[in-house]
Motif scaffolding. Structure first.
Motif, PDB file in Angstrom:
ATOM      1  N   PRO A  59       0.592  -1.147  -0.022  1.00 42.13           N
ATOM      2  CA  PRO A  59       0.059  -0.803  -0.015  1.00 42.13           C
ATOM      3  C   PRO A  59       0.927   1.199   0.113  1.00 42.13           C
ATOM      4  O   PRO A  59       2.370   1.929   0.781  1.00 42.13           O
ATOM      5  N   HIS A  60       0.432   2.027  -0.610  1.00 46.41           N
ATOM      6  CA  HIS A  60       0.705   3.343  -0.721  1.00 46.41           C
ATOM      7  C   HIS A  60       0.583   4.680   0.318  1.00 46.41           C
ATOM      8  O   HIS A  60       1.523   5.167   1.080  1.00 46.41           O
ATOM      9  N   ARG A  61      -0.641   4.265   1.076  1.00 45.89           N
ATOM     10  CA  ARG A  61      -1.574   5.371   2.064  1.00 45.89           C
ATOM     11  C   ARG A  61      -2.075   4.131   2.651  1.00 45.89           C
ATOM     12  O   ARG A  61      -2.788   3.263   2.383  1.00 45.89           O
ATOM     13  N   LEU A  62      -2.022   4.560   4.022  1.00 50.24           N
ATOM     14  CA  LEU A  62      -2.580   3.232   4.777  1.00 50.24           C
ATOM     15  C   LEU A  62      -4.205   2.564   5.258  1.00 50.24           C
ATOM     16  O   LEU A  62      -5.605   2.722   5.436  1.00 50.24           O
ATOM     17  N   ARG A  63      -4.621   4.822   4.843  1.00 49.14           N
ATOM     18  CA  ARG A  63      -5.650   5.250   5.262  1.00 49.14           C
ATOM     19  C   ARG A  63      -6.814   5.102   3.886  1.00 49.14           C
ATOM     20  O   ARG A  63      -6.454   5.664   2.820  1.00 49.14           O
ATOM     21  N   VAL A 201       0.887   6.972   8.898  1.00 55.63           N
ATOM     22  CA  VAL A 201      -0.134   5.756   7.455  1.00 55.63           C
ATOM     23  C   VAL A 201       1.102   6.440   6.278  1.00 55.63           C
ATOM     24  O   VAL A 201       0.054   6.016   5.342  1.00 55.63           O
ATOM     25  N   ASP A 202       1.827   7.188   5.681  1.00 57.93           N
ATOM     26  CA  ASP A 202       2.187   7.301   4.680  1.00 57.93           C
ATOM     27  C   ASP A 202       3.671   7.644   4.311  1.00 57.93           C
ATOM     28  O   ASP A 202       4.253   8.089   5.449  1.00 57.93           O
ATOM     29  N   PRO A 203       4.268   7.583   2.943  1.00 57.48           N
ATOM     30  CA  PRO A 203       5.163   7.674   3.018  1.00 57.48           C
ATOM     31  C   PRO A 203       6.015   8.809   3.737  1.00 57.48           C
ATOM     32  O   PRO A 203       7.004   8.682   4.029  1.00 57.48           O
ATOM     33  N   ASP A 204       5.376  10.095   3.165  1.00 56.03           N
ATOM     34  CA  ASP A 204       6.117  11.180   4.002  1.00 56.03           C
ATOM     35  C   ASP A 204       5.755  12.076   5.260  1.00 56.03           C
ATOM     36  O   ASP A 204       5.994  12.756   6.339  1.00 56.03           O
TER      37      ASP A 204
END
Length: 460
Positions: A59-63, A201-204
């Motif tokens: 996943p790129h973003r979890l939300r 919950v996201d890359p940044d």
């Protein structure tokens, strides 16, 4: 198909003789400890790596985006929508009556203790998504939390490869129907760690899941191990294990019904436990015949046969229903059905069970969906000391102590005496200080105990 355990002739303690799944949560705790610590220390990268390893998604973003929640609700099958709405309505009706009210006790004139029931601030609700998906578990977690007045709810459920890495669409639709918009595509021990510690919950790192106060919801042994590991970091509802059903039945029970109900729980998991307790060998034989007939016709026949043939399942033969009642109390089943003559009278004598289903027309599957009761229940014998999920799971009782000067002065002698007896003189001094005049001498009211600065209270 079911193993038989013959307890006829009596047993002083049947607990060690009953069928039970052998799960060592302590071993699982050590297995998942590095993962939990990685999520605590690194957040998103550790969660993503776990999703790639265990769920087969990256996943790129979890939300879950709000538009995905809306789309899941919009596209929900009308029949499933109607069933979920009925499930929600009945659950709300039952759980609304569980809401506690504040109680004030006047201990003495001028002295009261009030117990206030205050909801926790934020809860994390875990919804499984392994061998099966459980939109109904969304309802069972969310409804009591909402009725309790919890202000912040977050749901997490495993990502599904066939749903673009999002949780199952029916789980998302249930969240939308209940108005829950903070949902994460995270499963397993990593989900529990995210809820307990909070995490990016996201890359940044711009989006974060804030830590919760309480984590509830069933899951596999890895979820259970993570909940044990985080107990204290956050509150937990229970350490849920594989599902289980026990049926106390006599010769009036319909073997078709009994077999179907045993199968219904075995369908969950190869480790699910299905236990029949009966004084009737005729019923036991008839149930075995029914299982042999019904199991091959089920969609999950292999899984069911494994569960029914495992060491955790079996038929327990007893001398009579009194002995059977002792057995089911010792077993303390998650779900207990009573299919006997005068079923309600026997049910009222049950001491240990997560939920009791009384009579021929209250199968466990009714409670799973539309009875109005909660299906998040204690397993593995924990019903001897724990309850199922309820509004109370999300409330804390806080005592408010209010005493005026006269009420405190009236009991001061006893407080000082007990403080001295426990060698905690400063406790007593905290009372004395309130009745000392500027010169340091006691200033009691007339006909009240005097509190001397130098020792226990004396009476005029």
């Amino acid at each position: 198909m079911l193993n038989r355990i013959d307890l006829r002739g009596g047993s002083p303690d049947p607990r060690g003789l009953l069928p039970r799944a052998q799960l060592d949560v302590s071993v699982a705790v050590e297995r998942i400890r590095p993962l939990v610590e990685a999520v605590r220390d690194h957040g998103y990268p550790a969660i993503r790596e776990a999703a790639e390893r265990f769920d087969g998604v990256s996943p790129h973003r979890l939300r879950v985006p709000t538009e995905a929640l809306a789309a899941a609700e919009r596209d929900l099958d009308p029949g499933v929508r109607a069933a979920l709405l009925e499930c929600i309505d009945r659950a709300r009706r039952v759980h609304a009556d569980q809401r506690r009210t504040d109680v004030t006790t006047q201990v003495v004139p001028g002295g009261t203790v009030t117990e206030r029931w205050v909801p926790v601030g934020r809860v994390g609700l875990y919804v499984p998504g392994g061998l099966a998906v459980y939109p109904s578990t969304v309802v069972m977690n969310v409804v009591p939390a909402q009725v309790a007045g919890v202000a912040s709810l977050v749901v997490t459920s495993p990502p599904q490869r066939d749903n673009d890495g999002l949780p199952d669409s029916r789980v998302l639709a249930a969240c939308a129907l209940l108005g829950v918009d903070e949902v994460y595509a995270v499963g397993g021990a990593q989900a529990v760690a995210m809820l307990g510690y909070g995490a990016a919950v996201d890359p940044d790192g711009t989006d974060r899941c804030a830590p919760v106060d309480v984590i509830t919801g069933p899951g596999n042994i890895w979820v259970t191990a993570a909940k044990r590991l985080l107990r204290g970091v956050a509150g937990i509802d229970a350490e849920a294990g594989p599902t289980e059903i026990a049926i106390l039945a006599d010769d009036t029970a319909d073997p078709v019904h009994v077999a179907a109900d045993l199968i219904s729980q075995a369908e969950h998991d190869p480790l699910a436990a299905s236990v029949l307790v009966t004084p009737s060998t005729g019923l036991a034989d008839a149930v075995d015949r029914e299982l042999a007939r019904q199991v091959p016709a089920t969609r999950h026949a292999d899984r069911i046969a494994t569960a029914l043939g495992g060491e955790q399942s079996g038929t327990v033969l007893v001398d009579d229903l009194d002995a059977g009642l002792a057995v089911v109390d010792a077993y303390a089943a998650e779900h207990l059905e009573i299919q006997t003559r005068d079923a309600r009278q026997w049910a009222l004598r049950v001491r240990n069970a997560g939920a009791v289903f009384v009579g021929a027309y209250a199968p466990v599957s009714l409670g799973d969906y539309c009875a109005g009761s909660n299906h998040v229940l204690p397993t593995g014998g924990c019903a001897r000391h724990s309850s199922g999920l309820s509004v109370q799971s999300f409330l804390r009782g806080i005592h408010f102590v209010e005493y005026d000067a006269d009420a405190l002065r009236d009991v001061a002698e006893h407080v000082v005496t007990l403080a001295e007896a426990e060698d905690l003189p400063a406790h007593g001094q905290a009372v004395r200080a309130r009745f000392a005049d500027p010169a340091g001498s006691a200033a009691p009211a007339a006909n009240s105990p005097a509190v001397s600065p130098g020792g226990p209270a004396v009476t005029r």
